[in-house]
Design an enzyme around this catalytic site. Sequence first.
Site: not given
Length: 425
Positions: A137, A232, A260
């Site tokens: 993702y 990532d 995040k």
Amino acid sequence: MSGAEAETDVGLGFVEKAKRVLPGGSFGNFPGEIVIREGRGGRVWDESGKEYVDFLLGSGPMLVGHAHPEVTVAAQARIAQGTTFFTNSRYGIELAEEIVAAVPCADSTGSEADLYAMRAARAFTKRDKILKFEGGYHGMSDYSLMSLAPKRPGNFPQPVPDSAGIPRSLRDEILVAPFNDLDVVTGLVREHKSELACVIVEPMQRILPPAPGFLEGLRKVTAENGVLLIFDEVVTGFRLAFGGAQEYYGVVPDLCTLGKVIGGGFPLAAIAGRADIMAHFDRGAVGDDGFLTQVGTLSGNPVAAAAGLATLEILKRPGAYDRLFATGRELKGALTELLKRNGLTAQVTGEPPLFDAVFTGEPVRDYRGTLRGDAEMLRRLNALLRERGILKGESKYYVSLAHTPEDIRQTCEAWTSAVEVLAAR
């Protein structure tokens, strides 16, 4: 009407209102019947007043817990001085400085993350193709929404679009490989090196740790063929170690993306990497032809940056990661033992700060391995846990510094009860 009944009615009222005003009754993140009112530490309360031990953690940002006093004070102080200016601010600059000091690959940072990282790789290499991993993702861009969660996986290296509205022409720019299969990705890199800008990978893909030598092999084959390697680290950054997965696993990419944790619960993301690649965000350094436009109304937002700085300060303290990993190891071990004791075949996979169960007896090394798991069994377990006051995502437990021995005890009790019900069906 009792107070509890009134709260339940309030909660149901929001669920019904959401169905009227939101497509599918939710913002697309989580089932619409859960409407959270507040959070403190490792717990949250919904609009009906029900309390949960929270392993969702806002999908990961709240690594130090909800409403941490130091993060709250930092954000409130910044809000009182103005919330956004579209200019540099000391807080954004200081957060960038902190990231550069912490992250091994970083000579400098920018914002927006995965989309910019892939664009920077194209600008630097002057090549167009991106190689990603099935099940990985990397955000909501057209390039990223390829083979994230295909129900019928295609033949490697052909991508499968995950969303309507993605141009067919884009499929020719994406190559897809199986995670943890170094032979396949090595062959693809060598075959397409003249047109391949980068390989982008979650160093721990969702809850799948890298096999021994996999990340090292990626680093070697990309370097040998002049292809950039992007980690990532939106999920793993500052979670597996203060320097992220690249510190934890000992492999340094050319670029990484972060999010995040670095925003302390506010929207914030960053791309960090080698100075010669990041120079493409500086028109004065590369000229008009090589310049990458990067503009965002909230880029470097001072409130998010102040919350992020306070969060990183907490994580830097001695023993922080020891406590985080100790909590995660205790939880992982307890869940593994309960499933085994009740005769349920499952693998509990991931690292201590981030893990979940996959209901299969076979090793789980890649996305297709997760598909072999019994998804209905996991769905039922998650539902049973919500009934028992445990909130988690569809396929992962996020562990925080705020989770207490009492949270662990209550979680283990809920697991015991839910797993017994699951095993009896």
